[in-house]
Design a protein around this motif. Structure first.
Motif, PDB file in Angstrom:
ATOM      1  N   TYR A 211       0.692  -1.409   0.102  1.00 47.01           N
ATOM      2  CA  TYR A 211       0.110  -0.091   0.068  1.00 47.01           C
ATOM      3  C   TYR A 211       0.945   1.403   0.066  1.00 47.01           C
ATOM      4  O   TYR A 211       1.634   1.557   0.723  1.00 47.01           O
ATOM      5  CB  TYR A 211      -1.059   0.014   1.138  1.00 47.01           C
ATOM      6  N   SER A 213       0.593   5.294   0.080  1.00 43.07           N
ATOM      7  CA  SER A 213      -0.355   6.295   0.337  1.00 43.07           C
ATOM      8  C   SER A 213       0.296   7.851   0.178  1.00 43.07           C
ATOM      9  O   SER A 213       1.208   8.066   1.105  1.00 43.07           O
ATOM     10  CB  SER A 213      -1.009   6.368   1.700  1.00 43.07           C
ATOM     11  N   VAL A 231      -1.697  -1.037  -3.932  1.00 43.10           N
ATOM     12  CA  VAL A 231      -2.472  -0.159  -4.293  1.00 43.10           C
ATOM     13  C   VAL A 231      -1.842   1.107  -4.211  1.00 43.10           C
ATOM     14  O   VAL A 231      -1.034   1.405  -3.099  1.00 43.10           O
ATOM     15  CB  VAL A 231      -3.520  -0.384  -3.085  1.00 43.10           C
ATOM     16  N   GLU A 233      -2.645   4.975  -3.747  1.00 40.70           N
ATOM     17  CA  GLU A 233      -3.774   5.776  -3.427  1.00 40.70           C
ATOM     18  C   GLU A 233      -3.319   7.264  -3.181  1.00 40.70           C
ATOM     19  O   GLU A 233      -2.278   7.655  -2.384  1.00 40.70           O
ATOM     20  CB  GLU A 233      -4.474   5.363  -2.077  1.00 40.70           C
ATOM     21  N   ASP A 234      -3.896   8.177  -3.771  1.00 43.87           N
ATOM     22  CA  ASP A 234      -3.482   9.480  -3.877  1.00 43.87           C
ATOM     23  C   ASP A 234      -1.786   9.772  -3.852  1.00 43.87           C
ATOM     24  O   ASP A 234      -1.329  10.470  -3.387  1.00 43.87           O
ATOM     25  CB  ASP A 234      -3.907  10.136  -2.581  1.00 43.87           C
ATOM     26  N   VAL A 269      -5.542   4.616  -7.617  1.00 41.39           N
ATOM     27  CA  VAL A 269      -6.845   5.265  -7.471  1.00 41.39           C
ATOM     28  C   VAL A 269      -6.579   6.769  -6.914  1.00 41.39           C
ATOM     29  O   VAL A 269      -5.712   7.028  -6.119  1.00 41.39           O
ATOM     30  CB  VAL A 269      -7.385   4.573  -6.276  1.00 41.39           C
ATOM     31  N   ARG A 270      -7.353   7.923  -7.572  1.00 40.17           N
ATOM     32  CA  ARG A 270      -6.930   9.144  -7.006  1.00 40.17           C
ATOM     33  C   ARG A 270      -5.697   9.546  -7.112  1.00 40.17           C
ATOM     34  O   ARG A 270      -5.293  10.389  -6.234  1.00 40.17           O
ATOM     35  CB  ARG A 270      -7.948   9.305  -5.649  1.00 40.17           C
ATOM     36  N   THR A 305      -8.134   9.137 -11.591  1.00 43.69           N
ATOM     37  CA  THR A 305      -6.842   9.777 -11.619  1.00 43.69           C
ATOM     38  C   THR A 305      -6.687  10.584 -13.005  1.00 43.69           C
ATOM     39  O   THR A 305      -7.321  10.629 -13.907  1.00 43.69           O
ATOM     40  CB  THR A 305      -5.982   8.592 -11.742  1.00 43.69           C
ATOM     41  N   THR A 361     -11.121  -1.569  -5.536  1.00 47.90           N
ATOM     42  CA  THR A 361     -11.007  -0.771  -4.239  1.00 47.90           C
ATOM     43  C   THR A 361     -10.061  -1.422  -3.512  1.00 47.90           C
ATOM     44  O   THR A 361      -9.527  -2.356  -3.518  1.00 47.90           O
ATOM     45  CB  THR A 361     -12.499  -0.478  -3.612  1.00 47.90           C
ATOM     46  N   ARG A 362      -9.396  -0.463  -2.709  1.00 49.12           N
ATOM     47  CA  ARG A 362      -8.293  -0.709  -1.962  1.00 49.12           C
ATOM     48  C   ARG A 362      -8.704  -1.965  -0.953  1.00 49.12           C
ATOM     49  O   ARG A 362      -7.944  -2.951  -0.691  1.00 49.12           O
ATOM     50  CB  ARG A 362      -7.731   0.423  -1.067  1.00 49.12           C
ATOM     51  N   TRP A 372      -4.347   1.843   5.609  1.00 46.22           N
ATOM     52  CA  TRP A 372      -4.721   3.092   5.603  1.00 46.22           C
ATOM     53  C   TRP A 372      -5.341   3.604   7.034  1.00 46.22           C
ATOM     54  O   TRP A 372      -5.236   4.945   7.384  1.00 46.22           O
ATOM     55  CB  TRP A 372      -5.663   3.528   4.425  1.00 46.22           C
TER      56      TRP A 372
END
Length: 376
Positions: A211, A213, A231, A233-234, A269-270, A305, A361-362, A372
């Motif tokens: 992960y 982040s 994953v 994310e951001d 994602v994002r 994204t 999804t995560r 997270w």
């Protein structure tokens, strides 16, 4: 990963000055009071005389901690659940965390990843002292094999430069190779050129979950690659300019090598994909089917994204090998925005349906692991 083109004349200082946002570049160790003459190099994370826990070790290149090198602290941190607090500074060394050192946590004391940099300059083709070359895996500045690894506010870099070594053709130069399950990185930076972030697993039979982040990753050729279930994310991905080339493509952002038996590979994602290169000079991804696993079916989903103009919107995917065309792999997008996300040839941009997106999804990718909830 296979080599692509050569020579990107970017100075080592330029590499280390690269920031996670346009116009926000700061020098490594930009807080001189913390990095050199300050009295509290570990900030709110205490000091060697006032420890967070008995399991905490303090690293400071200026000699005010338990160790001056990260590897020395890792070697001393036997067992499970050890924490390293890293004072601001540039740690020029290679670091390896073996599989026995589980549940380790590394913290950049200043809470600014630009202040704490672990960097070295080996490439795949760099000669080893005992003969031979390092290869892609051996080029890694940092290697993490242990499960349960967490890092916060740290920069992992490889500043090997093609322009400095015109005789070397093995130009893969990994900043970090992560192989352990449940590996999490929060607010970290990953700097390099080819093969910057190697998100992998310990074996073909292990689907290591990772992960990332609010991280920043930069490079040119396949600079996020491997077979992990990962994953992002951001996160901000940034493609570098290449003055050694005159025609596109300059490179590729993602190159997953997901095992065929693994239902999930990479999920972005994002995110945000920016570039300092000319428009449309980068591909978003290409599938890596390594010779060691010809049954691999690379999996990548990019959703919600922003894709900047540096991405070729007409044909964002390409083949690494004509024997394994990207169309037969598992590539998909969902509700991306930006000039690099415009759909002009639908066949070149597979899209998830709303129903399919519900499982992209995560939580679905990472199962019962919820990193997270512990992020900063």
């Amino acid at each position: 990963m296979p080599s692509h083109h050569l020579q990107l004349p970017l100075s080592r200082r330029g590499l280390l000055l690269a920031s996670a946002g346009a116009g926000a570049a700061l020098a490594v160790g930009a807080n001189p009071a913390r990095a050199a003459g300050g009295k509290r190099p570990f900030g709110r994370y205490g000091s060697p005389t006032a420890r967070l826990t008995p399991q905490t070790l303090y690293v400071d290149p200026h000699g005010r901690g338990d160790f001056t090198s990260v590897q020395a602290a890792v070697t001393a941190a036997t067992g499970t659940g050890r924490t390293l607090v890293l004072a601001p500074g540039v740690y020029r060394e290679t670091v390896a965390v073996d599989a026995t050192r589980t549940e380790a946590t590394w913290i950049g004391a200043s809470q600014d990843p630009r202040d704490v940099v672990i960097v070295y300059d080996n490439a795949a083709g760099t000669p080893k002292p005992g003969g031979g070359t390092y290869g892609t895996t051996g080029s890694a500045t940092t290697t993490v094999q242990a499960a349960g690894f967490t890092a916060r506010w740290i920069t992992f870099a490889n500043d090997w430069l093609r322009a400095d070594h015109p005789g070397i053709t093995g130009t893969q130069a990994v900043a970090i190779k992560v192989r352990g399950d449940r590996s999490a990185f929060h607010h970290c930076r990953f700097l390099g050129h080819q093969d910057t972030l190697y998100a992998d697993s310990m074996s073909l039979a292990v689907f290591a979950r990772q992960y990332y982040s609010h991280c920043y990753v930069e490079g040119d050729v396949d600079f996020v690659f491997g077979r992990a279930t990962a994953v992002y994310e951001d996160c901000h991905f940034r493609t570098l300019n290449r003055t050694d080339l005159t025609a596109a493509p300059y490179g590729f952002v993602l190159a997953p090598s997901t095992a065929g038996a693994n239902p999930r590979g990479y999920l972005v994602v994002r995110g945000r994909v920016g570039s300092e290169a000319p428009d449309a000079h980068y591909k978003l991804a290409r599938p890596w089917v390594p010779s060691s696993d010809t049954t691999a079916r690379p999996s990548l989903t990019v959703r919600n994204t922003w894709l900047g103009p540096g991405i070729d919107a007409v044909a964002p995917y390409t083949n690494m090998s004509d024997s394994f065309p990207w169309q037969s792999q598992r590539f998909a997008e969902y509700r991306n925005t930006g000039p690099g996300a415009e759909i002009s040839v639908p066949a070149n941009r597979p899209q998830l349906t709303a129903e399919q997106a519900e499982s992209a999804t995560r939580a679905t990718y990472l199962g019962d692991w919820r990193p997270w909830k512990r992020g900063c």
